[in-house]
Design an enzyme around this catalytic site. Structure first.
Site, short mmCIF file in Angstrom:
data_model
loop_
_atom_site.label_atom_id
_atom_site.label_comp_id
_atom_site.label_asym_id
_atom_site.label_seq_id
_atom_site.Cartn_x
_atom_site.Cartn_y
_atom_site.Cartn_z
N LYS A 83 0.85 -1.19 0.00
CA LYS A 83 0.00 0.00 0.00
C LYS A 83 0.89 1.24 0.00
CE LYS A 83 -3.83 1.91 2.84
NZ LYS A 83 -4.71 1.62 4.00
N SER B 20 -9.66 1.75 3.23
CA SER B 20 -8.85 2.60 2.39
C SER B 20 -7.88 1.82 1.52
CB SER B 20 -8.06 3.58 3.25
OG SER B 20 -7.17 2.88 4.11
N SER C 194 -9.71 -0.90 7.27
CA SER C 194 -9.21 -0.71 5.90
C SER C 194 -8.59 -1.93 5.25
CB SER C 194 -8.20 0.42 5.87
OG SER C 194 -8.88 1.63 5.82
N1 GLN Z 1 -12.80 3.78 7.01
C1 GLN Z 1 -12.09 4.14 8.18
C2 GLN Z 1 -11.67 5.58 8.13
O1 GLN Z 1 -11.94 6.21 7.16
C3 GLN Z 1 -10.92 3.24 8.40
C4 GLN Z 1 -9.74 3.62 7.63
C5 GLN Z 1 -8.57 2.72 7.89
O2 GLN Z 1 -8.70 1.65 8.49
N2 GLN Z 1 -7.41 3.19 7.49
O3 GLN Z 1 -11.10 6.09 9.01
#
Ligand code: GLN
Length: 467
Positions: A75, A150, A174
């Site tokens: 990532k 994400s 994410s």
């Molecule tokens: N969807 C969550 C957020 O926007 C989790 C994001 C993540 O785990 N990096 O914060």
């Protein structure tokens, strides 16, 4: 990736004389064929082929590591020395990593090849990969749909068959939510089990690195290579890493989240799927009982108060001076900070910085930040209590299958995507999303299993044998 899908297949191919260079070339070709997905921000052609040649030489010398033949993506918030990293943000424009993340070092030392860096929501903030400064990612299962976020590019790179596995990061879901949306396996290890040295921080008391794979066996292999104490990340635990044998765990005590069955907004097919697993597990002789998700309606607000507070502090370092983008229009120091940040950050990141700064501000600190810390403690205690009563906690990963691009535009509706995933980040325990379901709409979805902190061995064994 032309021929092999799992690590086992990749390893047997290498043992049978196939070259890692050829596997890497095939993966590069597959990445080019799937360019329309926008999963990769950059392919590391040169270093990937150099590493492949080194691994081929080690295979010949009879010194191959456990990941020889495996091709991975990382990532775009994980540092790899001398390679660009941007957290999918314009603010890191042109920035090159000065060192490698510990996980990258460990994977390379085990003879993995790193193919490239994958698209994600900017600074890992989002649930659909639509917050990237470099465009949305398409879900390989159905390109009208989001891949989740994400770590959307990471999930897509595995689901499209480009790489054997991907590294993502999971702060509030994410890894698990995109795994659920793309039909892949996604593991968030226990907080403190895998080093975050070299991970661009979003919310430091939540962030964990973990793998996307096609099988539980492959998740276990990657986890075993990455897990363990790291001098350079003081939050890593000194607890020895339990060996992952993946032996059958026998009859288990399984707690299922009743809310996963009863909550409004749940897709009926997701509910029916969970119920069918509960009935089957009971019939197989496991003890399966309902368990309350502690303070379910408070979890998402608690997470968003604490995560934005931490993010506002972590992202203060991106000031136009230390890293990346510097505004050309700025005159003087203060304007450099202000304009560089205004130009460099996207709307969701700005929203989070503002929220986080607000909840930490003098007049509101006790009402929001301190209160959320107290709620987190209660939630954590209750979750650990449930983990001590049951071997495994079972529920849906997400309320629905993947949604269409642009379908969720309200930030609060997007935040509610995380309803079932944030618990493991708030409490710190490990969780995995398994691709067990196929909806009549043609999209995959996952079930989530959780276990007590540092019980990855049990979690992975249950994931492999019970589902
Ligand atoms: N969807 C969550 C957020 O926007 C989790 C994001 C993540 O785990 N990096 O914060």
């Amino acid at each position: 990736m032309s021929t092999t899908k799992t690590f086992g297949e990749a390893r047997s191919a290498v043992e049978g004389g196939a070259s890692v260079t050829a596997a890497t070339e095939a993966a590069l070709a597959a990445a080019h064929q799937n360019k329309h997905l926008n999963a990769f921000l950059e392919l590391f052609d040169q270093s990937a082929l150099e590493q492949a040649a080194r691994v081929d030489a080690r295979v010949k010398a009879g010194e191959a590591g456990p990941l020889a033949g495996v091709v991975l993506s990382i990532k775009d918030n994980i540092c790899y020395k001398d390679h660009k990293v941007s957290a999918s943000s314009r603010i890191l424009e042109g920035f090159t990593s000065l060192y490698s993340a510990t996980v990258v070092e460990r994977l390379l030392a085990a003879d993995a090849v790193i193919l490239g860096r994958t698209n994600c929501d900017e600074f890992a903030m989002g649930s659909s990969n639509e917050n990237s400064a470099f465009g949305k990612v398409l879900n390989p299962v159905n390109t009208n749909m989001v891949p989740g976020g994400s770590s959307g590019g990471a999930a897509a790179s595995v689901a499209a068959g480009i790489v054997h596995a991907a590294l993502g990061s999971d702060t509030g879901g994410s890894i698990r939510q995109p795994a659920s949306f793309t039909g892949t396996v996604g593991l968030k290890p226990t907080y403190g089990r895998v080093s975050r040295h070299g991970l661009i921080a979003f919310a430091s008391s939540f962030d964990q690195i973990g793998p996307f794979t096609r099988t539980v066996d492959d998740a276990a292999t990657l986890y075993s290579v990455m897990a363990g104490r790291d001098q350079r990340d003081s939050t890593t635990s000194r607890k020895p890493v339990e060996p992952i044998t993946l032996a059958h765990p026998g009859k288990l005590r399984i707690g299922y989240f009743r809310e996963g069955l009863e909550r409004p907004g749940m897709d009926p097919e997701v509910v029916a799927h969970l119920q069918a697993h509960i009935d089957r597990l009971k019939a197989d002789g496991h003890v399966v009982e309902p368990v309350e998700v502690p303070l379910l309606d408070h979890q998402v607000p608690t997470y968003y108060i604490l995560a934005t507070a931490e993010a506002s502090s972590n992202l203060a370092r991106f000031d136009g001076i230390h890293y990346g983008h510097r505004s050309k229009a700025a005159k003087g120091v203060e304007e450099t900070y202000r304009l560089s940040r205004t130009e460099g950050f996207g709307p969701e990141v700005k929203r989070r910085i503002l929220l986080g700064t607000f909840v930490l501000s003098a007049g509101y600190y006790d009402a929001y930040y301190a209160q959320a810390q107290r709620v987190r403690r209660i939630l954590r205690d209750r979750t650990l209590e449930a983990c001590s009563q049951f071997d495994i906690l079972l529920g849906p990963t997400c309320p629905t299958t993947a949604f269409a691009h642009g379908a969720v535009s309200d930030p609060v509706a997007m935040y509610l995507q995380d309803i079932f995933t944030v618990q493991a980040n708030l409490a710190g325990n490990p969780a995995i999303s398994l691709p067990t379901g196929m909806h009549s709409n043609g999209l995959p979805f996952g079930l989530q299993l959780m276990a007590a902190p540092f019980a990855e061995a049990k979690l992975l064994a249950a994931a492999k044998h019970l589902f």
